[in-house]
Motif scaffolding. Structure first.
Motif, short mmCIF file in Angstrom:
data_model
loop_
_atom_site.label_atom_id
_atom_site.label_comp_id
_atom_site.label_asym_id
_atom_site.label_seq_id
_atom_site.Cartn_x
_atom_site.Cartn_y
_atom_site.Cartn_z
N TYR A 150 33.60 11.37 -14.66
CA TYR A 150 33.28 10.09 -15.28
C TYR A 150 31.95 9.58 -14.75
O TYR A 150 31.75 9.48 -13.54
N LEU A 151 31.01 9.30 -15.66
CA LEU A 151 29.71 8.75 -15.28
C LEU A 151 29.76 7.25 -15.51
O LEU A 151 29.68 6.78 -16.65
N LYS A 152 29.90 6.51 -14.43
CA LYS A 152 30.08 5.06 -14.53
C LYS A 152 28.87 4.38 -15.16
O LYS A 152 29.02 3.45 -15.97
N ASP A 153 27.66 4.83 -14.79
CA ASP A 153 26.46 4.18 -15.31
C ASP A 153 26.29 4.36 -16.81
O ASP A 153 25.61 3.59 -17.47
N ARG A 174 33.56 5.22 -25.94
CA ARG A 174 34.37 4.12 -26.46
C ARG A 174 35.84 4.21 -26.03
O ARG A 174 36.54 3.23 -26.05
N SER A 175 36.29 5.40 -25.68
CA SER A 175 37.69 5.58 -25.32
C SER A 175 37.82 6.32 -23.99
O SER A 175 37.01 7.20 -23.68
N LYS A 176 38.85 5.99 -23.25
CA LYS A 176 39.10 6.66 -21.99
C LYS A 176 39.64 8.06 -22.24
O LYS A 176 40.49 8.27 -23.11
N VAL A 177 39.14 9.02 -21.48
CA VAL A 177 39.62 10.40 -21.56
C VAL A 177 40.48 10.67 -20.33
O VAL A 177 40.10 10.32 -19.21
N SER A 178 41.63 11.27 -20.53
CA SER A 178 42.54 11.53 -19.41
C SER A 178 43.35 12.79 -19.65
O SER A 178 43.33 13.37 -20.73
N LYS A 179 44.05 13.22 -18.61
CA LYS A 179 44.99 14.35 -18.66
C LYS A 179 44.36 15.62 -19.23
O LYS A 179 44.96 16.30 -20.06
N ASN A 193 29.19 5.02 -18.78
CA ASN A 193 30.52 4.82 -19.36
C ASN A 193 30.91 6.02 -20.21
O ASN A 193 31.36 5.89 -21.36
N THR A 194 30.73 7.21 -19.63
CA THR A 194 30.94 8.45 -20.37
C THR A 194 31.79 9.43 -19.54
O THR A 194 31.59 9.57 -18.34
N TYR A 195 32.71 10.09 -20.23
CA TYR A 195 33.52 11.13 -19.60
C TYR A 195 32.95 12.51 -19.99
O TYR A 195 32.50 12.70 -21.12
N ILE A 196 33.02 13.44 -19.05
CA ILE A 196 32.56 14.79 -19.33
C ILE A 196 33.70 15.76 -19.03
O ILE A 196 34.25 15.77 -17.92
N ALA A 197 34.06 16.56 -20.02
CA ALA A 197 35.05 17.62 -19.83
C ALA A 197 34.30 18.91 -19.54
O ALA A 197 33.63 19.45 -20.41
N LYS A 198 34.39 19.39 -18.30
CA LYS A 198 33.70 20.62 -17.92
C LYS A 198 34.71 21.76 -17.91
O LYS A 198 35.73 21.70 -17.21
N ILE A 199 34.42 22.80 -18.69
CA ILE A 199 35.29 23.97 -18.78
C ILE A 199 34.59 25.14 -18.10
O ILE A 199 33.57 25.64 -18.60
N LYS A 200 35.10 25.58 -16.96
CA LYS A 200 34.51 26.70 -16.25
C LYS A 200 35.20 27.98 -16.70
O LYS A 200 36.41 28.14 -16.53
#
Length: 214
Positions: A90-93, A70-75, A95-102
């Motif tokens: 960002y998965l366009k299909d 529902r909301s854009k994730v940034s920075k 509409n989901t952002y994924i924060a990957k922490i290695k």
């Protein structure tokens, strides 16, 4: 759930129903309060997150957190990239952002990001993985080797997962904690839905009890 006697770390150990008496899925993770099978980026605004990593194992050296779409994730940033690197996808299909922490090495870093106009920040404490279980048997299957650092598989979020495939009968689950650890809880979680609401039923077991997949 296993707990380290000396350190202020905890490992949850759950036997969860995965598919009608076919598989017994076992999960454990550092910081059980943040170990979830459906992780959300919102956990990054809840204080401190403790996770462990297995050096040299690409299947167990990172964690991912998903947005609700529902909301854009940034920075998205990590204050100490030598401890953990942060990458936003960002998965366009979907509409989901994924924060990957290695996870790179033991230490502490601060993860920050923006979700819409709101700022998120969480401290992440990274530990080098140590095997909390000296022996794990499900039925006739010896799964101890699955818990060695080189064999670990990390599921969604911070949980490590292994699966014992059995039949329709209950399987005896026997856990022997490693030196310095103790078992505080063995349990199953069952989910049901009624009237559009989810209900979770938790059942506790003694070590060595038989647990059915459903």
């Amino acid at each position: 759930m296993l707990q380290k006697k000396v350190f202020t770390r905890a490992v949850s150990f759950a036997a969860a129903a995965m598919a009608a008496a076919v598989a017994l899925s076992l999960m454990f993770a550092v910081a059980p309060a943040h170990a979830t099978s459906d992780p959300k980026i919102s956990v990054l605004k809840k204080g401190t997150l403790k996770v462990s990593y297995a050096p040299g194992n690409s299947d167990a050296d990172s964690i991912e957190f998903w947005s609700d779409g529902r909301s854009k994730v940034s920075k998205l940033k990590s204050s100490k990239s030598a401890v953990a690197k942060a990458k936003l996808k960002y998965l366009k299909d979907r509409n989901t952002y994924i924060a990957k922490i290695k996870l790179k090495k033991a230490g502490t870093t601060k993860i920050t990001c923006k979700v819409g106009s709101k700022k998120y920040a969480a401290k992440i404490k990274v530990y080098k993985y140590e095997t909390p279980i000296a022996s794990l048997k499900v039925g006739k299957q010896d799964l101890t080797d699955s818990l060695m650092p080189e064999n670990l598989l990390r599921g969604s979020g911070a949980s490590y997962e292994i699966t014992a495939v059995g039949g329709t009968k209950a399987q005896k689950v026997k856990v022997v904690p490693a030196d310095g650890w103790k078992i505080s809880k063995i349990y199953t979680e069952k989910y049901s839905y009624k009237g559009g609401k989810e209900k979770k039923t938790v059942k506790k077991y003694k070590n060595g009890a038989k647990i059915k997949g459903q």
